[in-house]
Design a protein around this motif. Structure first.
Motif, PDB file in Angstrom:
ATOM      1  N   THR A   1      62.062  11.957  97.897  1.00 26.54           N
ATOM      2  CA  THR A   1      61.171  12.815  98.984  1.00 26.54           C
ATOM      3  C   THR A   1      60.403  12.544  97.277  1.00 26.54           C
ATOM      4  OG1 THR A   1      61.201  14.801  98.744  1.00 26.54           O
ATOM      5  CG2 THR A   1      62.005  13.563 100.631  1.00 26.54           C
ATOM      6  N   LEU A   2      58.667  12.189  97.817  1.00 27.25           N
ATOM      7  CA  LEU A   2      57.882  12.507  96.959  1.00 27.25           C
ATOM      8  C   LEU A   2      57.572  14.099  96.562  1.00 27.25           C
ATOM      9  CD1 LEU A   2      55.064  11.349  95.965  1.00 27.25           C
ATOM     10  CD2 LEU A   2      53.876  13.044  97.235  1.00 27.25           C
ATOM     11  N   GLY A   3      57.423  15.288  96.593  1.00 27.35           N
ATOM     12  CA  GLY A   3      58.146  16.318  95.468  1.00 27.35           C
ATOM     13  C   GLY A   3      59.176  16.045  94.283  1.00 27.35           C
ATOM     14  N   GLY A   4      60.189  15.523  94.950  1.00 26.16           N
ATOM     15  CA  GLY A   4      61.899  15.777  94.315  1.00 26.16           C
ATOM     16  C   GLY A   4      61.136  14.555  93.342  1.00 26.16           C
ATOM     17  N   LYS A   5      60.377  13.298  93.227  1.00 23.68           N
ATOM     18  CA  LYS A   5      60.121  12.991  92.085  1.00 23.68           C
ATOM     19  C   LYS A   5      59.313  13.278  91.662  1.00 23.68           C
ATOM     20  CE  LYS A   5      61.099   8.055  94.922  1.00 23.68           C
ATOM     21  NZ  LYS A   5      60.560   7.032  95.650  1.00 23.68           N
ATOM     22  N   THR A   6      58.122  14.102  92.321  1.00 24.40           N
ATOM     23  CA  THR A   6      57.117  14.598  91.221  1.00 24.40           C
ATOM     24  C   THR A   6      57.320  15.832  90.499  1.00 24.40           C
ATOM     25  OG1 THR A   6      55.570  14.182  93.323  1.00 24.40           O
ATOM     26  CG2 THR A   6      54.886  16.003  91.295  1.00 24.40           C
ATOM     27  N   LEU A   7      59.006  16.317  91.011  1.00 22.78           N
ATOM     28  CA  LEU A   7      59.734  17.426  89.907  1.00 22.78           C
ATOM     29  C   LEU A   7      59.607  16.491  88.800  1.00 22.78           C
ATOM     30  CD1 LEU A   7      60.256  20.045  89.087  1.00 22.78           C
ATOM     31  CD2 LEU A   7      62.198  19.831  90.399  1.00 22.78           C
ATOM     32  N   TRP A   8      60.975  15.278  88.828  1.00 20.37           N
ATOM     33  CA  TRP A   8      61.271  14.449  87.931  1.00 20.37           C
ATOM     34  C   TRP A   8      60.502  13.939  87.067  1.00 20.37           C
ATOM     35  CZ3 TRP A   8      66.407  15.042  86.472  1.00 20.37           C
ATOM     36  CH2 TRP A   8      67.183  15.424  86.951  1.00 20.37           C
ATOM     37  N   ILE A   9      59.502  13.275  87.688  1.00 17.49           N
ATOM     38  CA  ILE A   9      58.605  12.932  86.654  1.00 17.49           C
ATOM     39  C   ILE A   9      58.208  13.764  85.715  1.00 17.49           C
ATOM     40  CG2 ILE A   9      56.836  11.476  86.646  1.00 17.49           C
ATOM     41  CD1 ILE A   9      57.065  10.287  89.049  1.00 17.49           C
ATOM     42  N   VAL A  10      57.846  15.009  85.939  1.00 15.28           N
ATOM     43  CA  VAL A  10      57.235  16.233  85.101  1.00 15.28           C
ATOM     44  C   VAL A  10      57.963  16.129  84.581  1.00 15.28           C
ATOM     45  CG1 VAL A  10      56.046  18.551  84.762  1.00 15.28           C
ATOM     46  CG2 VAL A  10      55.195  16.882  87.520  1.00 15.28           C
ATOM     47  N   THR A  11      59.435  16.189  84.420  1.00 13.15           N
ATOM     48  CA  THR A  11      60.136  17.030  83.775  1.00 13.15           C
ATOM     49  C   THR A  11      61.016  15.841  82.460  1.00 13.15           C
ATOM     50  OG1 THR A  11      61.943  17.982  85.451  1.00 13.15           O
ATOM     51  CG2 THR A  11      63.378  17.190  83.363  1.00 13.15           C
ATOM     52  N   VAL A  12      60.634  14.352  83.098  1.00 17.18           N
ATOM     53  CA  VAL A  12      61.290  13.661  82.188  1.00 17.18           C
ATOM     54  C   VAL A  12      59.429  13.553  81.424  1.00 17.18           C
ATOM     55  CG1 VAL A  12      60.583  11.199  82.234  1.00 17.18           C
ATOM     56  CG2 VAL A  12      62.752  11.834  83.161  1.00 17.18           C
TER      57      VAL A  12
END
Length: 77
Positions: free
Chosen positions: A41-52
């Motif tokens: 979802t948007l929250g999970g994608k945001t977390l992955w983008i911040v990690t990357v």
């Protein structure tokens, strides 16, 4: 006289250029993979983008190793 063209890069310049470009390419591939992933979802994608973005090499490797999923298609009768 020396026959070296000063405008052409030396071999080690090319190698270091490739070494410097690999993390950028790896991060870009992971970033696009995160954005296009239907799994999160948007929250999970945001977390992955911040990690990357925060950990370019480790975050991208983590995404490529664990974040992606291979979709297995099961054709049940």
């Amino acid at each position: 006289m020396d026959d070296v063209n000063p405008l052409l890069p030396a071999g080690y310049d090319v190698v270091w250029g490739v070494v410097a470009a690999l993390p950028l390419i790896l991060s870009a591939v992971a970033f696009v993979g995160v954005v296009l992933s239907p799994r999160y979802t948007l929250g999970g994608k945001t977390l992955w983008i911040v990690t990357v973005v925060a950990l370019p090499v480790l975050g991208a490797i983590a995404w490529l190793a664990t974040g992606r999923t291979a979709r297995l298609r099961r054709d049940l009768p």
